[in-house]
Design an enzyme around this catalytic site. Structure first.
Site, PDB file in Angstrom:
ATOM      1  N   SER A  47       0.815  -1.190  -0.009  1.00 12.44           N
ATOM      2  CA  SER A  47      -0.091  -0.057  -0.219  1.00 12.44           C
ATOM      3  C   SER A  47       0.839   1.270  -0.045  1.00 12.44           C
ATOM      4  O   SER A  47       1.973   1.155   0.365  1.00 12.44           O
ATOM      5  CB  SER A  47      -0.983  -0.123   1.211  1.00 12.44           C
TER       6      SER A  47
HETATM    7  N1  SAH Z   1      -0.825  -5.218   4.063  1.00 10.25           N
HETATM    8  C1  SAH Z   1       0.078  -5.608   2.972  1.00 10.25           C
HETATM    9  C2  SAH Z   1      -0.749  -5.015   1.519  1.00 10.25           C
HETATM   10  C3  SAH Z   1      -1.220  -6.285   1.068  1.00 10.25           C
HETATM   11  S1  SAH Z   1      -2.183  -6.221  -0.476  1.00 10.25           S
HETATM   12  C4  SAH Z   1       1.361  -4.883   2.709  1.00 10.25           C
HETATM   13  O1  SAH Z   1       1.750  -4.054   3.901  1.00 10.25           O
HETATM   14  O2  SAH Z   1       2.075  -5.023   1.992  1.00 10.25           O
HETATM   15  C5  SAH Z   1      -3.507  -7.137  -0.007  1.00 10.25           C
HETATM   16  C6  SAH Z   1      -3.110  -8.598   0.486  1.00 10.25           C
HETATM   17  O3  SAH Z   1      -4.445  -9.123   0.813  1.00 10.25           O
HETATM   18  C7  SAH Z   1      -2.543  -9.445  -0.788  1.00 10.25           C
HETATM   19  O4  SAH Z   1      -1.165  -9.995  -0.270  1.00 10.25           O
HETATM   20  C8  SAH Z   1      -3.477 -10.456  -1.121  1.00 10.25           C
HETATM   21  O5  SAH Z   1      -3.123 -11.817  -1.318  1.00 10.25           O
HETATM   22  C9  SAH Z   1      -4.393 -10.499   0.291  1.00 10.25           C
HETATM   23  N2  SAH Z   1      -5.632 -11.250   0.298  1.00 10.25           N
HETATM   24  C10 SAH Z   1      -6.622 -10.935  -0.350  1.00 10.25           C
HETATM   25  N3  SAH Z   1      -7.656 -11.668  -0.113  1.00 10.25           N
HETATM   26  C11 SAH Z   1      -7.322 -12.289   0.959  1.00 10.25           C
HETATM   27  C12 SAH Z   1      -7.928 -13.233   1.986  1.00 10.25           C
HETATM   28  N4  SAH Z   1      -9.423 -13.695   1.893  1.00 10.25           N
HETATM   29  N5  SAH Z   1      -7.424 -13.608   3.159  1.00 10.25           N
HETATM   30  C13 SAH Z   1      -5.914 -13.348   3.242  1.00 10.25           C
HETATM   31  N6  SAH Z   1      -5.369 -12.461   2.571  1.00 10.25           N
HETATM   32  C14 SAH Z   1      -5.972 -11.937   1.438  1.00 10.25           C
END
Ligand code: SAH
Length: 197
Positions: A47
């Site tokens: 993000s």
């Molecule tokens: N917090 C992260 C941002 C990640 S982007 C950072 O600091 O880098 C969102 C993430 O959510 C992705 O890696 C995606 O694979 C994950 N995601 C999406 N749906 C999900 C679910 N149902 N359970 C767990 N993770 C999920």
């Protein structure tokens, strides 16, 4: 004495200490100081720092708090929470990202304060509940119901809500005594979609 909630300044100072360039692929390390999201593979992104700061501040947590994150991604948000003194439980649905984040967190010294679980975060991580707060870092169509039971009374859930390709808003849910949820809409945001197994 109740623990003191971290301030915006605490969050910004902690962000200066977490090496964001270590949480992005080598080819974009030179962009890690820019205020923009960056690709981390598998169609996912780390993000934008401003968004991370806002969500971290909205959590209203304190050193020693226990927090559940849904969407580990790069591990950066988890590292920031650990840097602020929280005990972090983070769930990621993409195996390669969960693996990579675990390695990066070890290598940057945050491994001892972040536990990662591979799976669908819709179900949360009930074994370690209740949490002082829950942060969801992917846009869900609605608040995943199982998470409501996993946040403590007095705690918050921060979640971007919206359908893929549509407008999304960040919502803040406060769990009042008796378990009632109070919702506040924070503002418009853009996140990768929450996916299901
Ligand atoms: N917090 C992260 C941002 C990640 S982007 C950072 O600091 O880098 C969102 C993430 O959510 C992705 O890696 C995606 O694979 C994950 N995601 C999406 N749906 C999900 C679910 N149902 N359970 C767990 N993770 C999920």
């Amino acid at each position: 004495m109740s623990p003191s909630v971290w301030t915006k300044e605490d969050v910004i100072n902690a962000m200066r200490r977490v090496p964001r360039h270590r949480f992005v692929p080598d080819e974009s390390a030179h962009l890690a100081r820019e205020d923009q999201p960056l690709p981390i593979g598998y169609g996912q992104t780390i993000s934008q720092p401003t968004m991370v700061a806002i969500m971290t501040d909205l959590l209203q947590l304190y050193a020693g708090a226990r927090v559940l994150e849904i969407g580990t991604g790069s591990g950066y948000q988890a590292a920031l929470l650990a840097e602020l003194g929280a005990e972090v439980y983070s769930v990621e649905i993409i195996p390669a990202l969960a693996e990579q984040a675990a390695q990066t967190l070890q290598a940057t010294g945050y491994g001892g304060h972040v536990q990662i679980r591979l799976g669908d975060g819709y179900h949360g991580w009930p074994e370690h509940a209740p949490y002082d707060a829950i942060i969801i870092t992917a846009a869900a169509p609605s608040l995943p119901a199982p998470l409501v039971d996993q946040v403590d009374v007095g705690g918050r859930i921060i979640v971007p809500i919206g359908l893929p390709e549509r407008r999304q808003h960040l919502w803040v849910y406060d769990k009042a005594p008796g378990g009632t949820l109070h919702a506040q809409k924070w503002g418009e945001v853009a996140f990768v979609p929450f996916t299901r197994e």
